[in-house]
Structure formats: structure tokens, C-alpha cells
Design a protein around this motif. Sequence first.
Motif, PDB file in Angstrom:
ATOM      1  N   VAL A  13      52.923  97.735  71.679  1.00 42.29           N
ATOM      2  CA  VAL A  13      53.755  98.299  72.737  1.00 42.29           C
ATOM      3  C   VAL A  13      53.927  99.796  72.511  1.00 42.29           C
ATOM      4  N   PHE A  14      53.645 100.565  73.567  1.00 45.19           N
ATOM      5  CA  PHE A  14      53.860 102.017  73.584  1.00 45.19           C
ATOM      6  C   PHE A  14      54.950 102.310  74.605  1.00 45.19           C
ATOM      7  N   LEU A  15      55.996 103.030  74.172  1.00 48.83           N
ATOM      8  CA  LEU A  15      57.097 103.378  75.064  1.00 48.83           C
ATOM      9  C   LEU A  15      57.128 104.880  75.318  1.00 48.83           C
ATOM     10  N   ASP A  16      57.296 105.229  76.577  1.00 53.64           N
ATOM     11  CA  ASP A  16      57.494 106.618  76.985  1.00 53.64           C
ATOM     12  C   ASP A  16      58.995 106.834  77.144  1.00 53.64           C
ATOM     13  N   ALA A  17      59.597 107.617  76.233  1.00 50.04           N
ATOM     14  CA  ALA A  17      61.037 107.868  76.268  1.00 50.04           C
ATOM     15  C   ALA A  17      61.360 109.280  76.732  1.00 50.04           C
ATOM     16  N   VAL A  18      60.414 109.946  77.377  1.00 46.62           N
ATOM     17  CA  VAL A  18      60.623 111.339  77.776  1.00 46.62           C
ATOM     18  C   VAL A  18      61.856 111.471  78.670  1.00 46.62           C
ATOM     19  N   LEU A  35      47.479  96.029  74.549  1.00 47.22           N
ATOM     20  CA  LEU A  35      48.511  97.062  74.612  1.00 47.22           C
ATOM     21  C   LEU A  35      49.317  96.911  75.892  1.00 47.22           C
ATOM     22  N   VAL A  36      50.633  97.120  75.773  1.00 42.60           N
ATOM     23  CA  VAL A  36      51.526  97.241  76.924  1.00 42.60           C
ATOM     24  C   VAL A  36      52.158  98.625  76.848  1.00 42.60           C
ATOM     25  N   ALA A  37      52.004  99.413  77.907  1.00 47.63           N
ATOM     26  CA  ALA A  37      52.550 100.776  77.953  1.00 47.63           C
ATOM     27  C   ALA A  37      53.539 100.866  79.102  1.00 47.63           C
ATOM     28  N   VAL A  38      54.799 101.082  78.773  1.00 47.20           N
ATOM     29  CA  VAL A  38      55.841 101.212  79.801  1.00 47.20           C
ATOM     30  C   VAL A  38      56.784 102.346  79.417  1.00 47.20           C
ATOM     31  N   GLY A  39      57.534 102.822  80.406  1.00 47.46           N
ATOM     32  CA  GLY A  39      58.538 103.842  80.164  1.00 47.46           C
ATOM     33  C   GLY A  39      59.885 103.217  79.868  1.00 47.46           C
ATOM     34  N   CYS A  40      60.715 103.930  79.127  1.00 43.01           N
ATOM     35  CA  CYS A  40      62.085 103.468  78.913  1.00 43.01           C
ATOM     36  C   CYS A  40      62.899 103.607  80.189  1.00 43.01           C
TER      37      CYS A  40
END
Length: 410
Positions: free
Chosen positions: A197-202, A167-172
Motif C-alpha cells: 500500500v502506497f499512501l499520498d498524504a500531501v 500494489l494499492v495506491a490511494v490518497g489519505c
Amino acid sequence: MPPEFVARCREQFPALRRLMHGREIVYFDGPAGTQVPQSVADAVSDYLLRHNANTHGAFATSRETDALMDDAHAAVADLLGANYSDLIAFGANMTSLTFALSRALARTWEPGDEVIVSHLDHDANFSPWVLAAQDAGAIVKEIGVNVEDCTLDMDDFRSKLSSKTKLVAVGCASNAVGSINPVAEITRLAHEVGALVFLDAVHYSPHAPIDVSDWGCDFLACSAYKFFGPHVGILYGKRMLMETLRPYKLRPAPENLPGRWMTGTQNFEGIAGVVAAIEYISQIAGGSGTRRDQLQASYAKIVAYEQTLSAQMLNGLAAIPEVKVYGITDTKRLGERLPTFSIRHQALPPKRLAQYLGEQGVFAWHGNYYALPLTEVLGLEPEGAVRLGMVHYNTPDEVTRVLDLLRELK
């Protein structure tokens, strides 16, 4: 004076008419939660007063709630560029949904597997994955940051990818300094080694268009209270993953999508406000076509306008020697950042600076804003910095007012 569309937008936000010392308040606290238009408050109130019920009942208000949920899934799918509305799940907030997903994914990891997180992220896209990796015996790798402009070190990211990466977890985008990450490229590189891939788009969601189909990400989360709505969390996932991963859920809860990922009774009144918030964004540009088309047109207008605010802020801060700006400061690189600025002023520590601004009717946050991985790297703990965060309802006059206040400090 703001462009005409900004004036029209501002008229819809009752909070923007609040006065302090005879002047309108400057809301530069948007990264911690935006103000809401009247239509959002009306939608929440209308649901509670006229349609309040749980779902799947054999009576009118329950059927109305079912219809609301269908509308909400479709509206969020349009916002995110998802092809199917049943790939959208709602929850209490982004953090809770991320913890739930991290537990489900950790069931598929084995000792020696690797998870990659980033120093540029909000801790909600850091700690859930670190804790889940610890439970599974997986190894955590952290992408470094280019300290001079607070961007991800992409060479470091490439060096950390391997066939063991799960898993790769990064923010937009960074909620602290506004840096936009190249999420499509990150996703492509991760997929080349077989990683999800998990993206944080908050933080990204109020500022620019999201396109999960184009980016190719496997999961994305955001929160409606950051894009002019109530406190509701949102999770998108690809169908195969959402259908095959085993969430922690109650036995009577549905197995079909999206219900298997929506833990407990939902915040229906808040979700009514989410629909209204998306409708508000879609009408900003006054465009035609589908709701997705209208959203794209509105975001194009928002991006262009907010870049003018960013240029004004950066040029103004550069002329104040006592101020240190963290992140991208080159106005030729406005496309790589959002109108979010973390600063320190030589005259006052962060908390006192935020108090000073607040006393003058400028609302801004101090501390680390939960972006602890970044503030630790930058050596800003324990005091953090002061964040000046703008959205499209902010104006050039407000930027000038803040810059004048910062100049007065010696």
C-alpha cells in the motif's frame, strides 16, 4: 473572532498582513501550497548564510549540514509516526519521489500482476503507477467514486482485490473535494491479499495527524510546502522494502538508508525549513512531552477548529442556490472531510469566478488542480471548478467575506 490560538498563529505569518484594496488578503489557496511562518523563512536564510555546504566533509559547515539532516530525518519521523528516522527520504517533490519508487517497484512486477489506483486521487498518485504497470505488463484497476458525495466506493475496491494485486495506491484525502479515505481499512484489506500500500498524504498533512505505524502502510509520501514549509518532497517506507528494492541511483551514492533513496544533492536550505515547519506545528497547542506528543496535541486543536470552519462554509454555501458543491455537504459528517471545497457558480465559469474573487482579494484556484481522475468522472472537464481551501490560519470572518462575495453574484 478566531480562537486565541489562531490569532497567535496568524501573527507568525508575514503574508497574512499583506493588503489589497486596504483589506487583508484571504488565502484560500492553501491546497496548492500554504503560506509559511517567519521561523521557516529564517531557518532557510540562516542555513544559506551561515552553514551552506554539502554533506560528509571534514570541516565545520559540512558537519553542521550532517547534523541538520539528522535533525530533519528525526523531525519528519515524528511528524509521520515512524519509529525510525532512517526510513525517511527527501527529494525534489512528492511527484518525483513517486515516479522513482514506481520504477523500482515495477521491476518486481510481472505480466498479469495487478495494480489498483483511485479516481479520487491527484494524478501524481495515478499516472506514475499506470505508466509503471504498462512498462511491466501489469494490469491497472481503478477504484470508482460515489459521485453524490465524492467518496471512494469501498465495495468496488473490495471487488477489485485479488491474489494478483501487487500494489494499492490511494490518497489519505482528496485535494479537490476534501474527502478523507479510510486508509487503515484500505491497508488491512490490501494486506490480506498480499498487496503493498502506497499512501499520498500531501493534502492531508496540514490538517490531521499522520500515523504510518498505526495505519500499517508500506509507503507514504507528502510535501512540506503543503504543511507550512518549503518545496521539499518526503517519502517513508518500511525497512525491508526500502532496503531490498533497487532504486535507480548513481554508483557512488550510498547503499545504506536513507541515502540510497535520496537522489543527488539535497535541498539543504529547504530541509532546514522543513524542520522549522514541523517545530511550528508542534508548538501550536503549547503542549508538553515529546515532539510527537506535541504534534498530536496541535493536530487535535487544528482538527477541531477546522471543522468549525467547514460547518460555517457548508451552511453558507447551502444557502446560495446558484452554487453547486462537490463532495460531502452534510455537516454531520465533518469527520469525513477536510476544509477543502470545490464549487461551481451559475453566474460565472470557473476561471472567471476565480478572477472575480482574486480581484476582491480572495485567492483561490480554478481548474482541476491535477485531480484529473476525479474531474473526469464528475464531468467537469475542461473547465474544472473553483477550489476554496482553508487551513488553521484562516478565520470565520474570511469565510463570511467569501460567502458574501458569492451571494452578490446573480
